[in-house]
Enzyme design. Sequence first.
Site, PDB file in Angstrom:
ATOM      1  N   THR A   1     -36.638 -22.494 -49.042  1.00  0.00           N
ATOM      2  CA  THR A   1     -38.040 -22.417 -49.342  1.00  0.00           C
ATOM      3  C   THR A   1     -39.688 -21.201 -50.363  1.00  0.00           C
ATOM      4  OG1 THR A   1     -38.050 -20.776 -48.243  1.00  0.00           O
ATOM      5  CG2 THR A   1     -38.663 -22.779 -46.729  1.00  0.00           C
ATOM      6  N   GLU A   2     -38.176 -21.346 -51.271  1.00  0.00           N
ATOM      7  CA  GLU A   2     -38.493 -20.084 -52.485  1.00  0.00           C
ATOM      8  C   GLU A   2     -39.473 -20.193 -53.271  1.00  0.00           C
ATOM      9  OE1 GLU A   2     -34.001 -19.643 -51.315  1.00  0.00           O
ATOM     10  OE2 GLU A   2     -35.119 -20.995 -51.926  1.00  0.00           O
TER      11      GLU A   2
END
Length: 257
Positions: free
Chosen positions: A129-130
């Site tokens: 999800t960065e």
Amino acid sequence: GIVRMSVVASETDRGITTLTLDDHENRNALGPDLIEELLDAIDVADADPAVRAVVLTNNGSVFCAGANLKTSNSGRKGAPSGLDLFGRFRKSPKPFVGKINGHCVAGGMGLAAAMDISVALDTAKFGFTEVRIGVAPAMISVLCLPKMRPADAAAAFLRGNRFLAPEAVRLGLINAAVPAEQLDHEIEEILNDLRLAGPAALAATKSLLTTVPGMAVDEAFEWTAQLSADLFRQDEAAEGMAAFREKRPPSWASEID
């Protein structure tokens, strides 16, 4: 008995140390306290010849929510980081088994991929999800990319979407995804196999898994031939082969029952 630090609990039973992440407030994010306590617990397990393998698991609905965003820019000077932790799993002579009993995103994906064998709850959500907070899955890519097809890695890293544990299995990041009622049984089967393996053999096999992929073929054959010859000369191999011939469990298996 259980040794309870502030955010990690450690318990050793029948040759297996179980480390439980229990920082509910921070969703088991990889902050300095959690990392430091994990490193200390791994040191203790590594130094104990009776410990055959280490299980890493969690309390609560989250296995690991990645970097601790509250402390990532204000960490204590000299505090250990994810870099120290991820490298530590690789260098340990003990196999690490991930019992992923909850969601696992961002840096938590690195923690899952750092395990030698891992089983997750089938309803656990995973994801790189960065990109959604404006960063990249940088350090964890070193652990995850060798396990993934390039096309899968590109899609998962660039989209930043969440997906369920069976998809994490398909991507090669973990070994299996099972319903909650099967998780304990699945992990116990893995541990029973590890209990039958010689401790020095497990350490050598871990070394093999991390060393051979980075070698040229001729170099790899040479190195592995030497490793094999060294192992055959050890007392552990003599005992293992004698036990096989005599149709009895080897000494290290009976010590643990």
